[in-house]
Design an enzyme around this catalytic site. Structure first.
Site, PDB file in Angstrom:
ATOM      1  N   HIS A   1       0.832  -1.203   0.000  1.00  0.00           N
ATOM      2  CA  HIS A   1       0.000   0.000   0.000  1.00  0.00           C
ATOM      3  C   HIS A   1       0.871   1.260   0.000  1.00  0.00           C
ATOM      4  O   HIS A   1       1.931   1.297   0.630  1.00  0.00           O
ATOM      5  CB  HIS A   1      -0.901   0.028   1.232  1.00  0.00           C
ATOM      6  CG  HIS A   1      -2.068  -0.903   1.167  1.00  0.00           C
ATOM      7  ND1 HIS A   1      -3.077  -0.773   0.232  1.00  0.00           N
ATOM      8  CD2 HIS A   1      -2.400  -1.986   1.922  1.00  0.00           C
ATOM      9  CE1 HIS A   1      -3.978  -1.720   0.420  1.00  0.00           C
ATOM     10  NE2 HIS A   1      -3.597  -2.476   1.428  1.00  0.00           N
TER      11      HIS A   1
ATOM     12  N   CYS B   1      -0.213   1.096  -5.935  1.00  0.00           N
ATOM     13  CA  CYS B   1      -1.205   1.886  -6.653  1.00  0.00           C
ATOM     14  C   CYS B   1      -0.653   3.274  -6.982  1.00  0.00           C
ATOM     15  O   CYS B   1       0.171   3.826  -6.251  1.00  0.00           O
ATOM     16  CB  CYS B   1      -2.483   2.030  -5.839  1.00  0.00           C
ATOM     17  SG  CYS B   1      -3.417   0.490  -5.696  1.00  0.00           S
TER      18      CYS B   1
ATOM     19  N   ARG C   1      -0.508   1.578 -11.773  1.00  0.00           N
ATOM     20  CA  ARG C   1       0.428   0.953 -10.865  1.00  0.00           C
ATOM     21  C   ARG C   1       1.814   1.568 -11.059  1.00  0.00           C
ATOM     22  O   ARG C   1       2.275   1.739 -12.187  1.00  0.00           O
ATOM     23  CB  ARG C   1       0.518  -0.564 -11.108  1.00  0.00           C
ATOM     24  CG  ARG C   1      -0.780  -1.312 -10.883  1.00  0.00           C
ATOM     25  CD  ARG C   1      -1.156  -1.384  -9.415  1.00  0.00           C
ATOM     26  NE  ARG C   1      -2.376  -2.160  -9.222  1.00  0.00           N
ATOM     27  CZ  ARG C   1      -3.597  -1.639  -9.219  1.00  0.00           C
ATOM     28  NH1 ARG C   1      -3.766  -0.331  -9.412  1.00  0.00           N
ATOM     29  NH2 ARG C   1      -4.652  -2.415  -9.042  1.00  0.00           N
TER      30      ARG C   1
END
Length: 236
Positions: free
Chosen positions: A134, A202, A211
């Site tokens: 993340h 992300c 990405r």
């Protein structure tokens, strides 16, 4: 009657706004705090477990020139989903950066640290050690992924060895461009002869539209009994 209806609607909108704000605080900050604590505890548990385990045979000394030859991985079996089996250190992210690698890249797995794409290479193995993390929420282990520069070290520690990879390149792709985690990055079907590491997150921040991808190549392999590698030195 109309005034009362407008007043009620206004109160509902204010309540909804407050609830939305509270949700964002929870999502962006509370999950960071709780996940970061849990991930730090996992790192401590792995380090304690490895320190207590008998020393494994030393890995062959790598050649002086880079990149190093792929090694026989000491993680020889795919761990169960969610299990932590390695620790990633990135000097560019700070001297105290240490995040566990867990098997799998699902929602639950990524709460526990950096996720390992199932079926991709294990640390040091020929192919592509593909990882996801993340950039926001749940400890945001790849929050600074865009700060990585060519030549930066990404060090992966396992029970027996330290694997140092050096950043070679980065790119931004769509979620459908899964060739970035192929055994030879960007070349699906090609037979791997080198050991790659790929980090994905992300992009842009707070969006899953694309990405951000970083590719690194194995430089050296060092037995854990020899102590931390020089590649862990702080970035100036």
């Amino acid at each position: 009657m109309i005034r009362r209806a407008v007043g009620v609607l206004g109160e509902l909108l204010v309540t909804a706004g407050v609830l939305t704000l509270l949700f964002l605080v929870w999502q962006l900050h509370w999950t960071d705090l709780t996940s970061a604590r849990a991930q730090a505890a996992t790192v401590a548990d792995l380090q304690q477990e490895w320190a207590a385990a008998p020393a494994a045979p030393a890995a062959p000394a790598p050649a002086a020139s880079a990149p190093a030859q792929p090694a026989v991985p000491d993680v020889d079996q795919t761990p169960p989903a969610g299990d932590a089996f390695a620790i990633v250190y990135v000097p560019r992210f700070g001297a105290d950066y240490a995040v566990p690698v867990v098997e799998g890249t699902g929602t639950e797995e990524l709460k526990g640290g950096i996720g390992h794409y199932a079926g991709t290479a294990m640390p040091g193995e020929a192919g592509n050690l593909a990882l996801a993390g993340h950039r926001v929420t749940y400890g945001k282990p790849f929050h600074l992924i865009a700060d990585l520069q060519p030549g930066d070290a990404v060090v992966v520690a396992t029970a027996d060895r330290w694997y140092t990879y050096r950043v070679r390149s980065h790119r931004v792709v769509t979620p459908k461009q899964v060739e970035v985690i192929a055994p030879v990055p960007g070349r699906p079907g090609a037979e791997p002869t080198e050991a790659w590491l790929t980090m994905t997150a992300c992009h842009p921040v707070h969006s899953a539209r694309e990405r951000y991808v970083v590719h690194a190549l194995l430089e050296s392999v060092q037995d854990r009994t020899a102590g931390p590698p020089a590649s862990l030195a702080a970035v100036g």
